[in-house]
Design a protein around this motif. Structure first.
Motif, mmCIF file in Angstrom:
data_model
loop_
_atom_site.group_PDB
_atom_site.id
_atom_site.type_symbol
_atom_site.label_atom_id
_atom_site.label_comp_id
_atom_site.label_asym_id
_atom_site.label_seq_id
_atom_site.Cartn_x
_atom_site.Cartn_y
_atom_site.Cartn_z
ATOM 1 N N GLY A 100 0.816 -1.206 0.000
ATOM 2 C CA GLY A 100 0.000 0.000 0.000
ATOM 3 C C GLY A 100 0.849 1.255 0.000
ATOM 4 O O GLY A 100 0.601 2.195 -0.739
ATOM 5 N N PHE A 101 1.880 1.257 0.837
ATOM 6 C CA PHE A 101 2.763 2.424 0.891
ATOM 7 C C PHE A 101 3.573 2.549 -0.388
ATOM 8 O O PHE A 101 3.825 3.652 -0.868
ATOM 9 C CB PHE A 101 3.696 2.345 2.102
ATOM 10 N N LYS A 102 3.963 1.421 -0.956
ATOM 11 C CA LYS A 102 4.742 1.453 -2.196
ATOM 12 C C LYS A 102 3.902 2.015 -3.338
ATOM 13 O O LYS A 102 4.379 2.841 -4.113
ATOM 14 C CB LYS A 102 5.240 0.058 -2.537
ATOM 15 N N SER A 103 2.646 1.589 -3.427
ATOM 16 C CA SER A 103 1.785 2.097 -4.496
ATOM 17 C C SER A 103 1.435 3.561 -4.256
ATOM 18 O O SER A 103 1.315 4.337 -5.208
ATOM 19 C CB SER A 103 0.520 1.250 -4.632
ATOM 20 N N LEU A 104 1.303 3.968 -3.002
ATOM 21 C CA LEU A 104 1.042 5.364 -2.693
ATOM 22 C C LEU A 104 2.236 6.223 -3.086
ATOM 23 O O LEU A 104 2.082 7.273 -3.719
ATOM 24 C CB LEU A 104 0.732 5.542 -1.201
ATOM 25 N N PHE A 105 3.438 5.772 -2.750
ATOM 26 C CA PHE A 105 4.645 6.498 -3.134
ATOM 27 C C PHE A 105 4.766 6.550 -4.653
ATOM 28 O O PHE A 105 5.121 7.585 -5.222
ATOM 29 C CB PHE A 105 5.885 5.830 -2.532
ATOM 30 N N SER A 106 4.457 5.450 -5.309
ATOM 31 C CA SER A 106 4.510 5.388 -6.770
ATOM 32 C C SER A 106 3.519 6.377 -7.379
ATOM 33 O O SER A 106 3.836 7.053 -8.359
ATOM 34 C CB SER A 106 4.193 3.971 -7.238
ATOM 35 N N PHE A 107 2.330 6.472 -6.806
ATOM 36 C CA PHE A 107 1.323 7.406 -7.298
ATOM 37 C C PHE A 107 1.835 8.844 -7.245
ATOM 38 O O PHE A 107 1.748 9.588 -8.218
ATOM 39 C CB PHE A 107 0.032 7.273 -6.486
ATOM 40 N N PHE A 108 2.384 9.240 -6.089
ATOM 41 C CA PHE A 108 2.874 10.612 -5.950
ATOM 42 C C PHE A 108 4.090 10.864 -6.835
ATOM 43 O O PHE A 108 4.240 11.941 -7.395
ATOM 44 C CB PHE A 108 3.183 10.933 -4.488
ATOM 45 N N GLU A 141 4.723 9.420 -9.761
ATOM 46 C CA GLU A 141 4.233 9.549 -11.133
ATOM 47 C C GLU A 141 3.470 10.854 -11.330
ATOM 48 O O GLU A 141 3.570 11.482 -12.389
ATOM 49 C CB GLU A 141 3.359 8.355 -11.490
ATOM 50 N N SER A 142 2.732 11.268 -10.321
ATOM 51 C CA SER A 142 2.006 12.540 -10.414
ATOM 52 C C SER A 142 2.978 13.702 -10.543
ATOM 53 O O SER A 142 2.767 14.626 -11.344
ATOM 54 C CB SER A 142 1.124 12.754 -9.189
ATOM 55 N N TRP A 143 4.054 13.673 -9.764
ATOM 56 C CA TRP A 143 5.068 14.731 -9.821
ATOM 57 C C TRP A 143 5.733 14.750 -11.200
ATOM 58 O O TRP A 143 5.982 15.815 -11.759
ATOM 59 C CB TRP A 143 6.091 14.535 -8.718
ATOM 60 N N ALA A 144 5.986 13.573 -11.760
ATOM 61 C CA ALA A 144 6.595 13.487 -13.091
ATOM 62 C C ALA A 144 5.663 14.089 -14.140
ATOM 63 O O ALA A 144 6.116 14.775 -15.068
ATOM 64 C CB ALA A 144 6.915 12.030 -13.424
ATOM 65 N N GLU A 145 4.371 13.842 -14.021
ATOM 66 C CA GLU A 145 3.402 14.414 -14.967
ATOM 67 C C GLU A 145 3.310 15.926 -14.820
ATOM 68 O O GLU A 145 3.180 16.651 -15.799
ATOM 69 C CB GLU A 145 2.019 13.786 -14.773
ATOM 70 N N LEU A 146 3.366 16.422 -13.582
ATOM 71 C CA LEU A 146 3.312 17.872 -13.370
ATOM 72 C C LEU A 146 4.516 18.578 -13.983
ATOM 73 O O LEU A 146 4.412 19.728 -14.406
ATOM 74 C CB LEU A 146 3.230 18.192 -11.875
ATOM 75 N N LYS A 147 5.649 17.909 -14.039
ATOM 76 C CA LYS A 147 6.830 18.497 -14.665
ATOM 77 C C LYS A 147 6.655 18.652 -16.170
ATOM 78 O O LYS A 147 7.299 19.489 -16.782
ATOM 79 C CB LYS A 147 8.066 17.651 -14.374
ATOM 80 N N LYS A 148 5.768 17.852 -16.773
ATOM 81 C CA LYS A 148 5.528 17.917 -18.217
ATOM 82 C C LYS A 148 4.559 19.029 -18.606
ATOM 83 O O LYS A 148 4.467 19.387 -19.768
ATOM 84 C CB LYS A 148 4.955 16.590 -18.718
ATOM 85 N N VAL A 149 3.831 19.561 -17.641
ATOM 86 C CA VAL A 149 2.805 20.572 -17.920
ATOM 87 C C VAL A 149 3.454 21.875 -18.359
ATOM 88 O O VAL A 149 4.458 22.313 -17.794
ATOM 89 C CB VAL A 149 1.933 20.822 -16.662
ATOM 90 N N ARG A 150 2.885 22.503 -19.398
ATOM 91 C CA ARG A 150 3.338 23.824 -19.811
ATOM 92 C C ARG A 150 2.419 24.835 -19.144
ATOM 93 O O ARG A 150 1.260 25.000 -19.515
ATOM 94 C CB ARG A 150 3.270 24.001 -21.332
ATOM 95 N N TRP A 151 2.931 25.489 -18.114
ATOM 96 C CA TRP A 151 2.130 26.437 -17.355
ATOM 97 C C TRP A 151 2.029 27.749 -18.113
ATOM 98 O O TRP A 151 2.994 28.188 -18.746
ATOM 99 C CB TRP A 151 2.762 26.667 -15.982
ATOM 100 N N PRO A 152 0.878 28.432 -18.066
ATOM 101 C CA PRO A 152 0.736 29.713 -18.771
ATOM 102 C C PRO A 152 1.549 30.808 -18.095
ATOM 103 O O PRO A 152 1.735 30.807 -16.878
ATOM 104 C CB PRO A 152 -0.764 30.010 -18.666
ATOM 105 N N ASN A 153 2.026 31.755 -18.932
ATOM 106 C CA ASN A 153 2.731 32.894 -18.352
ATOM 107 C C ASN A 153 1.694 33.917 -17.874
ATOM 108 O O ASN A 153 0.486 33.709 -18.006
ATOM 109 C CB ASN A 153 3.719 33.508 -19.350
ATOM 110 N N ARG A 154 2.144 35.030 -17.332
ATOM 111 C CA ARG A 154 1.230 36.012 -16.734
ATOM 112 C C ARG A 154 0.250 36.571 -17.768
ATOM 113 O O ARG A 154 -0.943 36.707 -17.503
ATOM 114 C CB ARG A 154 2.022 37.147 -16.088
ATOM 115 N N LYS A 155 0.741 36.878 -18.985
ATOM 116 C CA LYS A 155 -0.125 37.459 -20.018
ATOM 117 C C LYS A 155 -1.213 36.464 -20.438
ATOM 118 O O LYS A 155 -2.386 36.818 -20.572
ATOM 119 C CB LYS A 155 0.710 37.876 -21.223
ATOM 120 N N GLU A 156 -0.826 35.198 -20.659
ATOM 121 C CA GLU A 156 -1.803 34.180 -21.038
ATOM 122 C C GLU A 156 -2.827 33.977 -19.927
ATOM 123 O O GLU A 156 -4.030 33.864 -20.191
ATOM 124 C CB GLU A 156 -1.099 32.856 -21.330
#
Length: 63
Positions: A4-12, A14-29
């Motif tokens: 359970g802890f291993k899958s929970l750690f894996s979830f977070f 993988e979630s962090w890895a996906e967040l790194k792929k996101v292109r966040w909008p700049n202030r004007k956008e």
């Protein structure tokens, strides 16, 4: 129990890895997107307000 802890750690991890792929909008956008959302909300609100007044007027004439 460890699984359970291993899958929970894996979830977070993988979630962090996906967040790194996101292109966040700049202030004007972000400002433009916010203005579009607020403008759309105002237009829809005014539309339903006018529709409500119209329906109320029709019901008043019937009653």
């Amino acid at each position: 129990m460890k699984r359970g802890f291993k899958s929970l750690f894996s979830f977070f991890s993988e979630s962090w890895a996906e967040l790194k792929k996101v292109r966040w909008p700049n202030r004007k956008e972000l400002t433009n997107y916010t203005l579009v959302v607020v403008g759309t909300i105002l237009v829809v609100t005014i539309y339903f307000w006018v529709l409500d007044i119209g329906i109320s007027a029709v019901i008043e004439r019937i009653i």
